[in-house]
Motif scaffolding. Structure first.
Motif, mmCIF file in Angstrom:
data_model
loop_
_atom_site.group_PDB
_atom_site.id
_atom_site.type_symbol
_atom_site.label_atom_id
_atom_site.label_comp_id
_atom_site.label_asym_id
_atom_site.label_seq_id
_atom_site.Cartn_x
_atom_site.Cartn_y
_atom_site.Cartn_z
ATOM 1 N N ASN A 173 0.870 -1.164 0.000
ATOM 2 C CA ASN A 173 0.000 0.000 0.000
ATOM 3 C C ASN A 173 0.913 1.222 0.000
ATOM 4 O O ASN A 173 1.635 1.464 0.966
ATOM 5 N N VAL A 174 0.902 1.966 -1.091
ATOM 6 C CA VAL A 174 1.785 3.125 -1.272
ATOM 7 C C VAL A 174 0.925 4.373 -1.281
ATOM 8 O O VAL A 174 0.002 4.499 -2.095
ATOM 9 N N THR A 175 1.208 5.318 -0.391
ATOM 10 C CA THR A 175 0.345 6.490 -0.279
ATOM 11 C C THR A 175 1.151 7.708 0.169
ATOM 12 O O THR A 175 2.255 7.576 0.694
ATOM 13 N N ILE A 180 4.873 3.602 2.829
ATOM 14 C CA ILE A 180 4.624 2.263 2.300
ATOM 15 C C ILE A 180 4.360 1.294 3.449
ATOM 16 O O ILE A 180 5.145 1.192 4.398
ATOM 17 N N MET A 181 3.238 0.596 3.355
ATOM 18 C CA MET A 181 2.871 -0.452 4.298
ATOM 19 C C MET A 181 2.516 -1.715 3.504
ATOM 20 O O MET A 181 2.524 -1.712 2.288
ATOM 21 N N GLN A 182 2.155 -2.773 4.229
ATOM 22 C CA GLN A 182 1.633 -3.958 3.578
ATOM 23 C C GLN A 182 0.369 -3.618 2.783
ATOM 24 O O GLN A 182 -0.344 -2.663 3.106
ATOM 25 N N LYS A 183 0.064 -4.404 1.781
ATOM 26 C CA LYS A 183 -1.054 -4.138 0.878
ATOM 27 C C LYS A 183 -2.377 -3.971 1.625
ATOM 28 O O LYS A 183 -3.182 -3.111 1.301
ATOM 29 N N ASN A 184 -2.609 -4.805 2.616
ATOM 30 C CA ASN A 184 -3.899 -4.794 3.316
ATOM 31 C C ASN A 184 -3.917 -3.867 4.526
ATOM 32 O O ASN A 184 -4.843 -3.931 5.341
ATOM 33 N N ILE A 185 -2.908 -3.002 4.636
ATOM 34 C CA ILE A 185 -2.830 -2.102 5.783
ATOM 35 C C ILE A 185 -3.259 -0.699 5.373
ATOM 36 O O ILE A 185 -2.729 -0.111 4.443
ATOM 37 N N SER A 186 -4.266 -0.181 6.080
ATOM 38 C CA SER A 186 -4.730 1.195 5.886
ATOM 39 C C SER A 186 -5.499 1.608 7.129
ATOM 40 O O SER A 186 -5.859 0.770 7.967
ATOM 41 N N LYS A 187 -5.773 2.883 7.240
ATOM 42 C CA LYS A 187 -6.570 3.355 8.369
ATOM 43 C C LYS A 187 -7.977 2.759 8.334
ATOM 44 O O LYS A 187 -8.549 2.432 9.378
ATOM 45 N N GLY A 188 -8.533 2.634 7.133
ATOM 46 C CA GLY A 188 -9.883 2.091 7.018
ATOM 47 C C GLY A 188 -9.965 0.634 7.434
ATOM 48 O O GLY A 188 -10.870 0.232 8.179
ATOM 49 N N ASP A 189 -9.024 -0.184 6.972
ATOM 50 C CA ASP A 189 -9.008 -1.593 7.365
ATOM 51 C C ASP A 189 -8.784 -1.726 8.865
ATOM 52 O O ASP A 189 -9.387 -2.584 9.518
#
Length: 269
Positions: free
Chosen positions: A177-179, A188-197
């Motif tokens: 996850n690139v933002t 950059i975090m793992q693909k399934n990592i976000s504030k929403g998840d």
């Protein structure tokens, strides 16, 4: 609470550019507004790209008892400060991203569970951390390649970061996850990592409904959060790309004008 938001019982706040003012501080009005929410038994959540050690001072200033989503979702702490979920990047990401960053005029940063490591000193990025006193430690590339990373972030001019992101997108984005948390910070975090998840995980434990949530944010690392909550609230100082994605979202005034607090007093409290 007023009619439109009378069902909202969970409020989520980004930090920099949102809850914090231009000096990276909680204003008196903001502290009062959040305390007034707590007096109504509302649930409060901090959701930030910062490290948990970088925000504890703010949680204490607000009286404690606030859940925290940090490193853009890689760490989740409940209201008691207990770590309930965490996910590191695979070491293969370090091995790919750190040498790639060396090809650009950027500063490489890595967050472990306890530390902030950097490849070279950069006084400019320390200003936002004066209150927390959470500062980096200069590290060797060898150490950074082997360090368990919650996130890797690059600091630099936006044009350099865009060029770096293009390289990441071409070769690595399928597993990451690139933002942007700011035009000068590529994270950059793992693909399934976000504030929403992370919010889904956090609220599932006490059984709090997502359809009774409101979130405030200003940058592209808030996209998944805004897609998750019932009521996304854009700061007037939000980046244009975020505004374009959520054209119908309600607006709060700029963070330097206590936008979160003023919105809450006008529409919720």
């Amino acid at each position: 609470m007023r009619t439109d938001y009378q069902a909202v019982n969970t409020f989520i706040f980004d930090m920099d550019g949102t809850l914090l003012n231009g000096q990276h501080e909680l204003s008196e009005l903001t502290v009062r507004a959040l305390n007034d929410l707590r007096a109504r038994n509302a649930n409060l959540v901090i959701a930030t790209g910062r490290h948990i050690n970088d925000i504890r001072c703010y949680i204490e200033q607000l009286g404690g008892g606030i859940a925290a989503i940090t490193c853009n979702g890689a760490n989740i702490h409940d209201v008691n400060g207990e770590l309930i979920a965490t996910q590191e990047l695979p070491l293969a990401a370090n091995e790919s991203l750190i040498p790639l960053g060396n090809q650009f005029n950027v500063h490489t940063n890595l967050y472990t569970h306890s530390e902030w490591l950097v490849s070279a000193p950069c006084e400019q990025i320390l200003k936002a951390h004066a209150q927390s006193q959470f500062f980096y430690r200069e590290s060797s590339q060898q150490e950074m390649l082997a360090a368990p990373a919650l996130k890797i972030l690059f600091f630099g001019e936006n044009r350099e970061l865009l060029a770096l992101r293009n390289q990441i997108d071409e070769n690595l984005s399928i597993s990451l996850n690139v933002t942007f948390s700011d035009e000068n910070y590529l994270e950059i975090m793992q693909k399934n990592i976000s504030k929403g998840d992370a919010l889904k995980v956090l609220l599932a434990k006490p059984g709090l409904p997502l359809n009774q949530t409101m979130a405030f944010g200003d940058s592209m690392n808030d996209v998944e959060l805004f897609r998750t909550v019932a009521h996304p609230i854009l700061m007037e100082n939000s980046v244009r790309n975020l505004q374009a994605l959520f054209p119908n979202a309600k607006r709060a005034q700029e963070n330097h004008n206590d936008g979160v607090a003023r919105f809450l007093y006008e529409h919720v409290l």
